[in-house]
Scaffold this motif. Structure first.
Motif, PDB file in Angstrom:
ATOM      1  N   ASN A 121      93.291  59.036 -14.349  1.00  0.00           N
ATOM      2  CA  ASN A 121      91.865  60.076 -14.821  1.00  0.00           C
ATOM      3  C   ASN A 121      91.975  61.897 -14.032  1.00  0.00           C
ATOM      4  OD1 ASN A 121      91.153  58.891 -16.764  1.00  0.00           O
ATOM      5  ND2 ASN A 121      89.037  58.843 -16.407  1.00  0.00           N
ATOM      6  N   HIS A 122      92.074  61.588 -12.774  1.00  0.00           N
ATOM      7  CA  HIS A 122      92.685  62.113 -11.818  1.00  0.00           C
ATOM      8  C   HIS A 122      93.835  62.858 -12.411  1.00  0.00           C
ATOM      9  CE1 HIS A 122      92.667  64.369  -8.019  1.00  0.00           C
ATOM     10  NE2 HIS A 122      93.599  64.213  -8.082  1.00  0.00           N
ATOM     11  N   TYR A 123      95.092  62.787 -12.440  1.00  0.00           N
ATOM     12  CA  TYR A 123      96.069  62.593 -12.775  1.00  0.00           C
ATOM     13  C   TYR A 123      96.455  63.879 -14.215  1.00  0.00           C
ATOM     14  CZ  TYR A 123      97.432  61.981  -7.737  1.00  0.00           C
ATOM     15  OH  TYR A 123      97.291  61.501  -6.533  1.00  0.00           O
ATOM     16  N   ASN A 124      95.670  63.027 -15.086  1.00  0.00           N
ATOM     17  CA  ASN A 124      95.674  63.992 -16.608  1.00  0.00           C
ATOM     18  C   ASN A 124      94.960  65.211 -16.346  1.00  0.00           C
ATOM     19  OD1 ASN A 124      97.451  61.119 -16.924  1.00  0.00           O
ATOM     20  ND2 ASN A 124      96.003  60.775 -18.474  1.00  0.00           N
ATOM     21  N   THR A 125      94.230  65.221 -15.430  1.00  0.00           N
ATOM     22  CA  THR A 125      93.009  65.975 -15.834  1.00  0.00           C
ATOM     23  C   THR A 125      93.450  67.373 -14.483  1.00  0.00           C
ATOM     24  OG1 THR A 125      91.630  65.301 -14.133  1.00  0.00           O
ATOM     25  CG2 THR A 125      91.240  65.213 -16.759  1.00  0.00           C
ATOM     26  N   THR A 126      93.971  67.196 -13.395  1.00  0.00           N
ATOM     27  CA  THR A 126      94.566  68.408 -12.297  1.00  0.00           C
ATOM     28  C   THR A 126      96.282  68.296 -12.770  1.00  0.00           C
ATOM     29  OG1 THR A 126      94.979  65.904 -10.650  1.00  0.00           O
ATOM     30  CG2 THR A 126      92.712  67.063 -10.956  1.00  0.00           C
TER      31      THR A 126
ATOM     32  N   THR B 241      98.922  69.965 -14.520  1.00  0.00           N
ATOM     33  CA  THR B 241      99.076  70.477 -15.756  1.00  0.00           C
ATOM     34  C   THR B 241     100.581  70.145 -16.291  1.00  0.00           C
ATOM     35  OG1 THR B 241      97.511  72.526 -15.840  1.00  0.00           O
ATOM     36  CG2 THR B 241      99.268  73.163 -17.198  1.00  0.00           C
TER      37      THR B 241
ATOM     38  N   ASN C 210     100.205  60.532 -19.177  1.00  0.00           N
ATOM     39  CA  ASN C 210      99.764  61.367 -18.908  1.00  0.00           C
ATOM     40  C   ASN C 210      99.252  62.302 -20.358  1.00  0.00           C
ATOM     41  OD1 ASN C 210     102.520  61.711 -20.086  1.00  0.00           O
ATOM     42  ND2 ASN C 210     102.045  64.287 -19.412  1.00  0.00           N
TER      43      ASN C 210
ATOM     44  N   GLY D  44      94.427  59.338 -22.446  1.00  0.00           N
ATOM     45  CA  GLY D  44      93.764  58.635 -21.213  1.00  0.00           C
ATOM     46  C   GLY D  44      93.111  57.537 -21.284  1.00  0.00           C
TER      47      GLY D  44
END
Length: 209
Positions: A84-89, A91, A165, A168
């Motif tokens: 979740n961290h890398y998918n959301t931070t 771009t 990516n 989710g």
């Protein structure tokens, strides 16, 4: 929360199916059960990863054999957190737009990166948390539209899970829409092996891979 419950139920069902199967040696389970991808001989290294290994040879060394991760509740939460961290931070942005070249694999330090960069970041983060590199394998797939893509395949006692990516939810590899082409070798982070994906007939792959 509903999706998490569905996935956990599915993973538990896989564990039950392992127990119900005819007895086999523990090291043979991954080669017999469809929840694990079947790998073949050594194959070509993706161009971008070969160049990445030239710049960072310490990330492309031989790896000690290890059993799939025993996925406890704590490790499952850790896997979700990293995904979740890398998918959301990070771009998503193409290498052409970022670096002016068609293919450039690197750890995303600017907040931007493509699928390979995000997969590399997830792998590095899990290794830093103590996960065995031999269970964290960058994999090249073909999307339904024929375009290439990269994901992180994590080998666990519940099967080969995919950190993507573009999605989710962490899924077992057979539950993704992709055709799996090849992945890093479990024995050497700088080598790659073909994946036998019998669900689709693979005709071609993006040249960069």
């Amino acid at each position: 929360m509903k999706n998490k419950s569905i996935l956990i139920s599915g993973l538990l069902a896989l564990t039950v199916s392992f127990a119900a199967a005819a007895p086999v040696a523990a090291q043979d389970v991954a080669s017999l059960h469809p929840a694990y991808a079947t790998t073949m001989d050594l194959t070509s290294i993706p161009v971008g990863h070969a160049e990445f290994c030239e710049r960072r040879p310490y990330d492309c060394q031989p790896m000690a054999p290890t059993a799939p991760v025993s996925l406890t509740d704590a490790l499952w939460a850790e896997l979700q957190d990293v995904n979740n961290h890398y998918n959301t931070t990070i771009t998503a942005m193409s290498d052409q737009d970022l670096y002016g070249v068609p293919e450039f694999w690197t750890l995303p330090t600017s907040g931007y990166g493509d699928c390979e960069d995000i997969s590399l970041a997830k792998r590095a983060a899990l290794i830093e948390r103590g996960w065995s590199p031999a269970n964290l394998l960058i994999s090249v797939v073909m999307q339904p539209n024929g375009e290439g893509h990269a994901v992180l395949m994590v080998r666990t006692d519940r099967g080969d899970l995919v950190l993507d990516n573009q999605e989710g939810l962490i899924k077992i590899w057979t539950d993704t829409p992709y055709t799996f082409l090849k992945r890093q070798s479990q024995a050497h982070a700088g080598q790659w092996v073909d994946i036998l994906d019998g669900r689709d007939n693979v005709v071609t792959a993006t040249a960069a891979y």
